[in-house]
Design an enzyme around this catalytic site. Structure first.
Site, PDB file in Angstrom:
ATOM      1  N   HIS A 168      33.574  37.436  41.872  1.00  0.00           N
ATOM      2  CA  HIS A 168      34.154  36.224  42.475  1.00  0.00           C
ATOM      3  C   HIS A 168      34.997  35.363  40.907  1.00  0.00           C
ATOM      4  O   HIS A 168      35.325  34.717  41.384  1.00  0.00           O
ATOM      5  CB  HIS A 168      33.881  35.891  43.333  1.00  0.00           C
ATOM      6  CG  HIS A 168      33.554  36.008  44.330  1.00  0.00           C
ATOM      7  ND1 HIS A 168      32.420  35.386  45.190  1.00  0.00           N
ATOM      8  CD2 HIS A 168      34.566  37.424  45.036  1.00  0.00           C
ATOM      9  CE1 HIS A 168      33.126  36.357  46.431  1.00  0.00           C
ATOM     10  NE2 HIS A 168      33.995  37.474  46.316  1.00  0.00           N
ATOM     11  N   CYS A 172      51.195  30.602  32.532  1.00  0.00           N
ATOM     12  CA  CYS A 172      50.982  31.192  31.074  1.00  0.00           C
ATOM     13  C   CYS A 172      49.943  32.347  30.895  1.00  0.00           C
ATOM     14  O   CYS A 172      50.211  33.163  30.180  1.00  0.00           O
ATOM     15  CB  CYS A 172      51.093  30.638  29.609  1.00  0.00           C
ATOM     16  SG  CYS A 172      49.524  29.830  29.211  1.00  0.00           S
ATOM     17  N   CYS A 185      47.496  22.674  30.824  1.00  0.00           N
ATOM     18  CA  CYS A 185      47.532  23.502  29.306  1.00  0.00           C
ATOM     19  C   CYS A 185      47.921  23.252  28.683  1.00  0.00           C
ATOM     20  O   CYS A 185      49.725  22.956  28.328  1.00  0.00           O
ATOM     21  CB  CYS A 185      48.568  25.191  30.165  1.00  0.00           C
ATOM     22  SG  CYS A 185      48.567  26.405  29.000  1.00  0.00           S
ATOM     23  N   CYS A 224      51.347  26.150  27.641  1.00  0.00           N
ATOM     24  CA  CYS A 224      52.886  25.502  28.360  1.00  0.00           C
ATOM     25  C   CYS A 224      52.922  24.068  29.378  1.00  0.00           C
ATOM     26  O   CYS A 224      53.874  24.211  29.899  1.00  0.00           O
ATOM     27  CB  CYS A 224      53.126  26.861  28.914  1.00  0.00           C
ATOM     28  SG  CYS A 224      51.740  27.069  30.794  1.00  0.00           S
ATOM     29  N   GLY A 283      20.121  38.723  48.369  1.00  0.00           N
ATOM     30  CA  GLY A 283      20.598  37.404  48.639  1.00  0.00           C
ATOM     31  C   GLY A 283      21.963  37.285  48.970  1.00  0.00           C
ATOM     32  O   GLY A 283      22.728  36.142  48.426  1.00  0.00           O
ATOM     33  N   ASN A 319      17.487  39.316  51.881  1.00  0.00           N
ATOM     34  CA  ASN A 319      17.943  38.227  52.331  1.00  0.00           C
ATOM     35  C   ASN A 319      17.219  37.234  53.274  1.00  0.00           C
ATOM     36  O   ASN A 319      16.747  37.535  54.785  1.00  0.00           O
ATOM     37  CB  ASN A 319      19.020  38.241  53.034  1.00  0.00           C
ATOM     38  CG  ASN A 319      20.601  36.327  52.537  1.00  0.00           C
ATOM     39  OD1 ASN A 319      20.501  36.279  51.320  1.00  0.00           O
ATOM     40  ND2 ASN A 319      20.505  36.655  54.051  1.00  0.00           N
ATOM     41  N   GLY A 377      17.044  34.644  56.378  1.00  0.00           N
ATOM     42  CA  GLY A 377      18.264  34.338  57.541  1.00  0.00           C
ATOM     43  C   GLY A 377      18.909  36.244  57.678  1.00  0.00           C
ATOM     44  O   GLY A 377      18.951  36.689  56.747  1.00  0.00           O
TER      45      GLY A 377
END
Length: 281
Positions: A122, A133, A185, A188, A225, A251, A253
Site C-alpha cells: 500500500h 507530473c 507541487c 508544476c 496481524g 491475528n 479476533g
C-alpha cells in the site's frame, strides 16, 4: 498480552505446519500495534472511516483537512521503532525460512528492523507524489514547506485535530482546519498526495504481480496481524489456498480468511512470532 511460554504453547500447531517449509509472509496493522501504531479493525479499535481517494482528489476541503491532520501526526510514525514481531521476521529471513514479506502497512517498520525482501503493498508514509507530473519528494521535505506556509499551526491545533477521523460530521471537522494552507507541487503546481494507496484506489499491478510471485514461490503462507477484511490482502490467502499451500493466520479476533486457514491462532503477533522464530532458527 501472552507470556512467551504461553505463546510457545499456542504456536505448536502452527509449527507443525510451518517446520521445514519456506514461508511467504503477509502482515497487517496488527503487527505494528506493539510499536504504538493503532490498528484499524482490531477487537479494541474504535470505528474508523478513512478518507477515500475520491474524497481526496475531488474535494479541496477534504484535502486541506487531510494535510492539516497529516502535518500534525506524521512525525508520530516517524518516531516509532520496530517491535519483537518485526525482529522475529528478520531472524526468520536471515535463517532462510522467510523468503519475503508482503505488508499492508505503510510504516516501514519491517525495513527499519532489517528485513530485506519487503513489498510495501500500500505504499509508504515517507514519500509524496504529484498527481499531475509524477514527481516524488520526501515527506520530510514537504514538512519544511508546510511549516513555512503555516507557521505555528502544529502548536496551535495539535490537541484538536491530531486524532480526528473523517466522520459523518466531516464538514464541522474541516472548519477547524479551514485556515491551513496545503502546498502544491513545487515543480508544476499539481496536487500532492502521499505515496499511499487510499481506499477506492488500486494497488499498482506490478506490485501485485510481485506479491503473487512471492506467494507462488513459497511452500506456505504466514499471515500476521491482518483481519483480511479488504481484498488487497485476502487475495494472497486465496491464492495460497488455491495452490494447495498451508496457510497459518496469527491475528487477534476473526479474519475474513479463517475458513481458508490450516491453522488460526487468536494471539498477539509479537509473542507468537518470537516463539516461532525461536523454534525455527
Amino acid at each position: 498480552m501472552e507470556t512467551l511460554p504461553a505463546a510457545r504453547a499456542a504456536a505448536q500447531d502452527a509449527l507443525a505446519v510451518l517446520r521445514g517449509r519456506r514461508l511467504a509472509v503477509l502482515t497487517g496493522a496488527g503487527i505494528s500495534t506493539d510499536s504504538g501504531i493503532p490498528d484499524y479493525r482490531g477487537p479494541d479499535s474504535p470505528p474508523r472511516n478513512p478518507m477515500t481517494y475520491q474524497q481526496f482528489v475531488g474535494d479541496e476541503g477534504f484535502r486541506r483537512h487531510y494535510w492539516a491532520r497529516n502535518h500534525v501526526g506524521w512525525q508520530h510514525v516517524n518516531r516509532t521503532t520496530p517491535n519483537a514481531g518485526h525482529r522475529a521476521l528478520v531472524r526468520l529471513e536471515e535463517a532462510g525460512v522467510v523468503t519475503g514479506i508482503i505488508t499492508q502497512n505503510v510504516d516501514l517498520l519491517h525495513e527499519d528492523a532489517g528485513s530485506r525482501n519487503v513489498i510495501d503493498l500500500h505504499g509508504r508514509y515517507d514519500r509524496v507524489i504529484c498527481l499531475q507530473c509524477g514527481r516524488v519528494i520526501s515527506r520530510e521535505h514537504l514538512a519544511q514547506r508546510l511549516d513555512a506556509l503555516n507557521p505555528g499551526f502544529v502548536e496551535s491545533v495539535a490537541g484538536d485535530v491530531a486524532d480526528i477521523e473523517i466522520a459523518p460530521d466531516a464538514d464541522a471537522v474541516i472548519e477547524r482546519t479551514a485556515h491551513f494552507r496545503p502546498a502544491p507541487c513545487e515543480f508544476c503546481g499539481g496536487i500532492l498526495k502521499p505515496e499511499i494507496v487510499y481506499f477506492g484506489e488500486n494497488v499498482p499491478r506490478e506490485r501485485v504481480d510481485r506479491a503473487f510471485a512471492l506467494v507462488d514461490d513459497a511452500d506456505a503462507l504466514l499471515v500476521a496481524g491482518s483481519s483480511l477484511t479488504v481484498m488487497s490482502g485476502l487475495r494472497f490467502v486465496r491464492r495460497a489456498a488455491k495452490n494447495g499451500q498451508p496457510v497459518v493466520i496469527i491475528n487477534r479476533g476473526p479474519t475474513r480468511g479463517d475458513d481458508l486457514a490450516t491453522v488460526k491462532l487468536d494471539t498477539g503477533t509479537s509473542e507468537t512470532l518470537t516463539a516461532i522464530a525461536d523454534a525455527l532458527t
